[in-house]
Scaffold this motif. Structure first.
Motif, PDB file in Angstrom:
ATOM      1  N   SER A 101      48.035  39.283  39.149  1.00 20.65           N
ATOM      2  CA  SER A 101      47.026  39.061  38.353  1.00 20.65           C
ATOM      3  C   SER A 101      45.669  39.997  38.822  1.00 20.65           C
ATOM      4  CB  SER A 101      46.511  37.640  38.255  1.00 20.65           C
ATOM      5  OG  SER A 101      47.376  36.935  37.451  1.00 20.65           O
ATOM      6  N   VAL A 102      45.188  39.957  40.067  1.00 20.76           N
ATOM      7  CA  VAL A 102      44.514  40.725  40.901  1.00 20.76           C
ATOM      8  C   VAL A 102      44.839  42.435  40.584  1.00 20.76           C
ATOM      9  CG1 VAL A 102      43.483  41.455  43.155  1.00 20.76           C
ATOM     10  CG2 VAL A 102      43.770  38.997  42.451  1.00 20.76           C
ATOM     11  N   GLU A 103      45.959  42.625  40.926  1.00 24.28           N
ATOM     12  CA  GLU A 103      46.209  43.973  40.530  1.00 24.28           C
ATOM     13  C   GLU A 103      45.987  44.422  38.966  1.00 24.28           C
ATOM     14  OE1 GLU A 103      50.021  45.004  42.228  1.00 24.28           O
ATOM     15  OE2 GLU A 103      49.617  43.988  44.276  1.00 24.28           O
ATOM     16  N   GLY A 126      43.251  47.118  37.623  1.00 19.71           N
ATOM     17  CA  GLY A 126      43.685  48.329  36.925  1.00 19.71           C
ATOM     18  C   GLY A 126      43.296  48.327  35.559  1.00 19.71           C
ATOM     19  N   LEU A 127      43.171  47.183  34.763  1.00 21.55           N
ATOM     20  CA  LEU A 127      42.515  47.390  33.422  1.00 21.55           C
ATOM     21  C   LEU A 127      40.968  47.487  33.662  1.00 21.55           C
ATOM     22  CD1 LEU A 127      43.611  44.128  31.865  1.00 21.55           C
ATOM     23  CD2 LEU A 127      44.091  46.255  31.040  1.00 21.55           C
ATOM     24  N   GLY A 180      45.376  43.515  27.476  1.00 21.42           N
ATOM     25  CA  GLY A 180      44.506  43.092  28.089  1.00 21.42           C
ATOM     26  C   GLY A 180      44.756  41.709  28.945  1.00 21.42           C
ATOM     27  N   TYR A 181      43.541  40.999  29.260  1.00 28.48           N
ATOM     28  CA  TYR A 181      43.745  39.809  30.115  1.00 28.48           C
ATOM     29  C   TYR A 181      42.821  39.058  29.429  1.00 28.48           C
ATOM     30  CZ  TYR A 181      43.204  36.695  34.002  1.00 28.48           C
ATOM     31  OH  TYR A 181      43.332  35.312  34.790  1.00 28.48           O
ATOM     32  N   GLU A 182      42.894  37.761  29.467  1.00 29.76           N
ATOM     33  CA  GLU A 182      42.059  36.606  29.032  1.00 29.76           C
ATOM     34  C   GLU A 182      42.410  35.391  29.819  1.00 29.76           C
ATOM     35  OE1 GLU A 182      40.439  34.645  24.922  1.00 29.76           O
ATOM     36  OE2 GLU A 182      41.534  36.261  24.927  1.00 29.76           O
ATOM     37  N   GLY A 183      41.461  34.787  30.546  1.00 29.65           N
ATOM     38  CA  GLY A 183      41.911  33.612  31.664  1.00 29.65           C
ATOM     39  C   GLY A 183      40.478  33.066  31.893  1.00 29.65           C
ATOM     40  N   ARG A 184      40.927  31.782  32.499  1.00 31.83           N
ATOM     41  CA  ARG A 184      39.944  31.034  32.863  1.00 31.83           C
ATOM     42  C   ARG A 184      40.414  30.485  34.368  1.00 31.83           C
ATOM     43  NH1 ARG A 184      35.639  27.138  30.557  1.00 31.83           N
ATOM     44  NH2 ARG A 184      35.827  25.222  31.829  1.00 31.83           N
ATOM     45  N   THR A 235      36.114  29.710  39.993  1.00 31.83           N
ATOM     46  CA  THR A 235      35.322  30.778  40.466  1.00 31.83           C
ATOM     47  C   THR A 235      36.009  31.038  41.943  1.00 31.83           C
ATOM     48  OG1 THR A 235      33.740  30.432  38.978  1.00 31.83           O
ATOM     49  CG2 THR A 235      33.268  31.934  40.957  1.00 31.83           C
ATOM     50  N   ARG A 236      35.707  30.092  42.527  1.00 28.35           N
ATOM     51  CA  ARG A 236      36.173  30.144  44.131  1.00 28.35           C
ATOM     52  C   ARG A 236      37.595  30.772  44.358  1.00 28.35           C
ATOM     53  NH1 ARG A 236      36.379  24.009  43.897  1.00 28.35           N
ATOM     54  NH2 ARG A 236      38.793  23.563  44.357  1.00 28.35           N
ATOM     55  N   HIS A 237      38.591  30.543  43.326  1.00 26.38           N
ATOM     56  CA  HIS A 237      39.787  31.194  43.387  1.00 26.38           C
ATOM     57  C   HIS A 237      39.901  32.473  42.963  1.00 26.38           C
ATOM     58  CE1 HIS A 237      41.304  26.668  42.997  1.00 26.38           C
ATOM     59  NE2 HIS A 237      41.050  27.069  44.170  1.00 26.38           N
ATOM     60  N   ILE A 238      38.917  33.161  42.374  1.00 26.14           N
ATOM     61  CA  ILE A 238      38.798  34.582  42.234  1.00 26.14           C
ATOM     62  C   ILE A 238      38.342  35.434  42.959  1.00 26.14           C
ATOM     63  CG2 ILE A 238      37.954  36.059  40.174  1.00 26.14           C
ATOM     64  CD1 ILE A 238      37.667  33.914  38.316  1.00 26.14           C
ATOM     65  N   PRO A 239      39.078  36.504  43.549  1.00 22.19           N
ATOM     66  CA  PRO A 239      38.547  37.341  44.560  1.00 22.19           C
ATOM     67  C   PRO A 239      37.380  37.898  44.153  1.00 22.19           C
ATOM     68  CG  PRO A 239      41.006  37.630  44.307  1.00 22.19           C
ATOM     69  CD  PRO A 239      40.413  36.717  43.284  1.00 22.19           C
ATOM     70  N   ARG A 240      36.638  38.264  45.124  1.00 22.56           N
ATOM     71  CA  ARG A 240      35.093  38.980  44.915  1.00 22.56           C
ATOM     72  C   ARG A 240      35.284  40.417  44.451  1.00 22.56           C
ATOM     73  NH1 ARG A 240      30.688  37.372  43.235  1.00 22.56           N
ATOM     74  NH2 ARG A 240      29.786  39.279  42.645  1.00 22.56           N
ATOM     75  N   GLU A 241      36.322  40.889  44.776  1.00 20.39           N
ATOM     76  CA  GLU A 241      36.369  42.079  44.421  1.00 20.39           C
ATOM     77  C   GLU A 241      36.900  42.395  42.858  1.00 20.39           C
ATOM     78  OE1 GLU A 241      40.140  44.249  45.700  1.00 20.39           O
ATOM     79  OE2 GLU A 241      40.938  42.359  46.057  1.00 20.39           O
ATOM     80  N   VAL A 242      37.631  41.126  42.290  1.00 19.47           N
ATOM     81  CA  VAL A 242      37.914  41.180  40.708  1.00 19.47           C
ATOM     82  C   VAL A 242      36.529  40.975  40.030  1.00 19.47           C
ATOM     83  CG1 VAL A 242      39.094  39.553  39.047  1.00 19.47           C
ATOM     84  CG2 VAL A 242      40.275  40.349  41.099  1.00 19.47           C
ATOM     85  N   ILE A 243      35.749  39.868  40.548  1.00 21.07           N
ATOM     86  CA  ILE A 243      34.459  39.591  39.866  1.00 21.07           C
ATOM     87  C   ILE A 243      33.512  40.825  39.751  1.00 21.07           C
ATOM     88  CG2 ILE A 243      32.404  38.268  40.142  1.00 21.07           C
ATOM     89  CD1 ILE A 243      34.031  35.992  41.093  1.00 21.07           C
ATOM     90  N   THR A 244      33.564  41.580  41.059  1.00 17.98           N
ATOM     91  CA  THR A 244      32.503  42.907  41.130  1.00 17.98           C
ATOM     92  C   THR A 244      33.209  43.820  40.041  1.00 17.98           C
ATOM     93  OG1 THR A 244      32.130  42.402  43.409  1.00 17.98           O
ATOM     94  CG2 THR A 244      31.974  44.495  42.650  1.00 17.98           C
TER      95      THR A 244
END
Length: 81
Positions: free
Chosen positions: A5-7, A11-12, A53-57, A60-69
């Motif tokens: 999911s991160v990758e 990519g998106l 695309g992507y849609e998810g919830r 927050t603590r489980h989402i890597p900072r690089e994804v959020i940024t």
């Protein structure tokens, strides 16, 4: 968040066919919503199903900072803060 999911999300964030993105951090439940929508332009012009695309919830603590940024930067580029 699973590494695939991160990758996919990263990519998106670099995909020129993305036309909509949003990220919302909900303080009350500690979760973040991420929506990224893209479409294949040629199929879209022919009236074919072309959305991806992507849609998810998730927490927050489980989402890597690089994804959020990356998603926040995508939103800025698309002007959808």
């Amino acid at each position: 968040m699973h590494s695939s999911s991160v990758e996919y999300i990263l990519g998106l964030c670099n995909d020129p066919q993305v036309y909509e993105a949003e990220i919302n951090h909900e303080e009350v439940d500690g979760k973040t919503n991420i929506v990224i929508r893209a479409r294949h332009q040629e199929e879209y012009e022919r009236g074919e199903d072309c959305e991806y695309g992507y849609e998810g919830r998730m927490r927050t603590r489980h989402i890597p900072r690089e994804v959020i940024t990356a998603v926040e930067n995508l939103c800025i580029r698309l002007r959808c803060e």
